[in-house]
Design an enzyme around this catalytic site. Structure first.
Site, PDB file in Angstrom:
ATOM      1  N   SER A  44      27.542  -4.076  23.744  1.00 38.21           N
ATOM      2  CA  SER A  44      28.029  -5.179  24.579  1.00 38.21           C
ATOM      3  C   SER A  44      28.872  -6.076  23.694  1.00 38.21           C
ATOM      4  O   SER A  44      28.752  -6.036  22.459  1.00 38.21           O
ATOM      5  CB  SER A  44      26.835  -5.959  25.132  1.00 38.21           C
ATOM      6  OG  SER A  44      27.247  -7.216  25.650  1.00 38.21           O
ATOM      7  N   TYR A  82      18.628 -10.080  24.226  1.00 40.25           N
ATOM      8  CA  TYR A  82      19.769  -9.199  24.504  1.00 40.25           C
ATOM      9  C   TYR A  82      20.728  -9.174  23.315  1.00 40.25           C
ATOM     10  O   TYR A  82      21.159  -8.103  22.868  1.00 40.25           O
ATOM     11  CB  TYR A  82      20.469  -9.683  25.771  1.00 40.25           C
ATOM     12  CG  TYR A  82      21.491  -8.736  26.354  1.00 40.25           C
ATOM     13  CD1 TYR A  82      21.104  -7.646  27.148  1.00 40.25           C
ATOM     14  CD2 TYR A  82      22.845  -8.935  26.141  1.00 40.25           C
ATOM     15  CE1 TYR A  82      22.047  -6.798  27.697  1.00 40.25           C
ATOM     16  CE2 TYR A  82      23.796  -8.086  26.688  1.00 40.25           C
ATOM     17  CZ  TYR A  82      23.392  -7.023  27.470  1.00 40.25           C
ATOM     18  OH  TYR A  82      24.342  -6.177  28.012  1.00 40.25           O
TER      19      TYR A  82
HETATM   20  N1  LIG Z   1      27.404  -4.802  33.404  1.00 40.79           N
HETATM   21  C1  LIG Z   1      27.904  -5.443  32.374  1.00 40.79           C
HETATM   22  O1  LIG Z   1      28.675  -6.430  32.528  1.00 40.79           O
HETATM   23  C2  LIG Z   1      27.611  -4.989  30.971  1.00 40.79           C
HETATM   24  C3  LIG Z   1      28.345  -5.564  29.922  1.00 40.79           C
HETATM   25  C4  LIG Z   1      28.099  -5.170  28.625  1.00 40.79           C
HETATM   26  C5  LIG Z   1      27.147  -4.196  28.360  1.00 40.79           C
HETATM   27  N2  LIG Z   1      26.446  -3.644  29.388  1.00 40.79           N
HETATM   28  C6  LIG Z   1      25.456  -2.623  29.032  1.00 40.79           C
HETATM   29  O2  LIG Z   1      25.750  -1.422  29.707  1.00 40.79           O
HETATM   30  C7  LIG Z   1      24.538  -0.693  29.941  1.00 40.79           C
HETATM   31  C8  LIG Z   1      24.452  -0.321  31.420  1.00 40.79           C
HETATM   32  O3  LIG Z   1      24.456  -1.510  32.173  1.00 40.79           O
HETATM   33  P1  LIG Z   1      24.732  -1.543  33.743  1.00 40.79           P
HETATM   34  O4  LIG Z   1      25.412  -2.823  33.992  1.00 40.79           O
HETATM   35  O5  LIG Z   1      25.355  -0.265  34.174  1.00 40.79           O
HETATM   36  O6  LIG Z   1      23.216  -1.668  34.252  1.00 40.79           O
HETATM   37  P2  LIG Z   1      22.484  -1.122  35.579  1.00 40.79           P
HETATM   38  O7  LIG Z   1      21.405  -2.107  35.833  1.00 40.79           O
HETATM   39  O8  LIG Z   1      23.468  -0.838  36.655  1.00 40.79           O
HETATM   40  O9  LIG Z   1      21.854   0.257  35.090  1.00 40.79           O
HETATM   41  C9  LIG Z   1      20.836   0.305  34.118  1.00 40.79           C
HETATM   42  C10 LIG Z   1      20.301   1.719  34.017  1.00 40.79           C
HETATM   43  O10 LIG Z   1      19.261   1.735  33.023  1.00 40.79           O
HETATM   44  C11 LIG Z   1      18.098   2.350  33.592  1.00 40.79           C
HETATM   45  N3  LIG Z   1      16.886   1.794  32.976  1.00 40.79           N
HETATM   46  C12 LIG Z   1      16.525   0.491  32.878  1.00 40.79           C
HETATM   47  N4  LIG Z   1      15.322   0.406  32.284  1.00 40.79           N
HETATM   48  C13 LIG Z   1      14.911   1.659  32.011  1.00 40.79           C
HETATM   49  C14 LIG Z   1      13.749   2.215  31.415  1.00 40.79           C
HETATM   50  N5  LIG Z   1      12.713   1.466  30.978  1.00 40.79           N
HETATM   51  N6  LIG Z   1      13.659   3.560  31.306  1.00 40.79           N
HETATM   52  C15 LIG Z   1      14.664   4.334  31.763  1.00 40.79           C
HETATM   53  N7  LIG Z   1      15.793   3.870  32.327  1.00 40.79           N
HETATM   54  C16 LIG Z   1      15.910   2.544  32.450  1.00 40.79           C
HETATM   55  C17 LIG Z   1      18.189   2.034  35.068  1.00 40.79           C
HETATM   56  O11 LIG Z   1      17.372   2.915  35.825  1.00 40.79           O
HETATM   57  C18 LIG Z   1      19.687   2.238  35.309  1.00 40.79           C
HETATM   58  O12 LIG Z   1      19.977   3.616  35.444  1.00 40.79           O
HETATM   59  C19 LIG Z   1      23.400  -1.611  29.482  1.00 40.79           C
HETATM   60  O13 LIG Z   1      22.995  -1.240  28.189  1.00 40.79           O
HETATM   61  C20 LIG Z   1      24.040  -2.987  29.456  1.00 40.79           C
HETATM   62  O14 LIG Z   1      23.424  -3.842  28.539  1.00 40.79           O
HETATM   63  C21 LIG Z   1      26.668  -4.021  30.697  1.00 40.79           C
END
Ligand SMILES: NC(=O)c1ccc[n+]([C@@H]2O[C@H](COP(=O)([O-])OP(=O)(O)OC[C@H]3O[C@@H](n4cnc5c(N)ncnc54)[C@H](O)[C@@H]3O)[C@@H](O)[C@H]2O)c1
Length: 261
Positions: free
Chosen positions: A143, A156
């Site tokens: 991130s 985080y």
């Molecule tokens: N959305 C954003 O703006 C953003 C920005 C920077 C980084 N990220 C990072 O990108 C990655 C994906 O984020 P996203 O926005 O697609 O999130 P999301 O909430 O849409 O998806 C998260 C995924 O992780 C899985 N997950 C969560 N806890 C789990 C566990 N204990 N065991 C197994 N699976 C688990 C969920 O089932 C889901 O498939 C994350 O690491 C997040 O920190 C997101």
């Protein structure tokens, strides 16, 4: 079932958001894809059915990777479904916001376990086969919070900064075997993860969701647009392509200029 390990990828947290978009990018490119996330067996079957339109095979695991045992379960189920993956994408992540002096211990532990420790356990377990094959790719979805901090995100930011550090160590240790390790550092990406933050602003300031979204993104990003999950999917695919062989140990921002300030 296709079991060509040079074209097999495990993507954690690929039932939703960025992970799901990454899975589509790799499946479209012909990879066998291991889908994973907290979903029911029925949802997993439906997802595999959706991926059956692609040339490679698809497997699904709902292992909870908040523990070392859960990570081991995911590795075993992946090997069973698609063989030893040559590409590991550590994407699963969760968020919780509160000031550090009020941060609940269980939330701290949960975020560190899912957002950081799982990446270590999965890499540790999958690297020996990559090293034997003399090729591998590890991509950690960190991130912008792996590069800079924001208030109320102690766990985080700690986890994501840790993930960037882990990425660099993996890059150094495995360069001798043509294995690269990189982190992608997105700013705001339009997924379910950021919805609660948008809804909080809307509620607290009595504005509509569109205005709340614009406020959230514009407060941090000079280029005030969210990134699409598909853009992250295509970058991850590029990192596995023939022109990316010397990109390793990098933390690549995709953040609308957030970390350039
Ligand atoms: N959305 C954003 O703006 C953003 C920005 C920077 C980084 N990220 C990072 O990108 C990655 C994906 O984020 P996203 O926005 O697609 O999130 P999301 O909430 O849409 O998806 C998260 C995924 O992780 C899985 N997950 C969560 N806890 C789990 C566990 N204990 N065991 C197994 N699976 C688990 C969920 O089932 C889901 O498939 C994350 O690491 C997040 O920190 C997101």
């Amino acid at each position: 079932m296709q079991k060509d390990p040079s074209h097999a990828v495990l993507i954690t947290g690929s039932t939703s958001g960025i992970g799901l978009a990454i899975a589509h990018s790799f499946a479209r490119a012909g990879y066998a894809v291991m889908l994973h996330g907290l979903a029911t067996a029925e949802e997993g079957r439906a997802l595999c059915e959706e991926f059956s339109r692609y040339p490679g095979s698809a497997g699904f695991s709902s292992a909870d990777i908040a523990s070392e045992a859960g990570c081991a379960q995911l590795v075993a189920e992946t090997r069973e479904a698609i063989g030893n993956p040559a590409v590991l994408i550590n994407n699963a992540g969760v968020q919780f916001t509160a000031p550090a002096h009020e941060f609940p211990a269980d939330k701290w532990q949960q975020i560190l376990a899912i957002n950081l420790s799982s990446a270590f356990f999965l890499a540790r377990d999958l690297l020996p086969a990559m090293r034997t094959a003399n090729w591998g790719r590890i991509i950690n979805i960190a991130s912008v919070h792996g590069l800079v901090a924001s208030e109320h995100k102690a766990a985080y930011c700690a986890a994501k900064h840790g993930l960037v550090g882990l990425t660099k160590v993996l890059a150094l240790e495995n360069a001798d075997c043509n294995i690269t390790a990189n982190a992608i550092c997105p700013g705001w990406v339009e997924t379910p993860l950021i919805q609660p933050q948008i809804e909080n602003i809307a509620r607290e300031q009595g504005v509509d969701i569109e205005s709340a979204r614009a406020q959230l993104v514009g407060a941090k990003q000079p280029l005030a647009r969210t990134t699409s999950p598909e853009a992250i999917g295509e970058l991850a695919l590029y990192l596995c392509g023939k022109f990316a062989g010397t990109i390793t140990g990098a933390a690549l921002p995709v953040d609308g200029g957030w970390s350039a300030q």
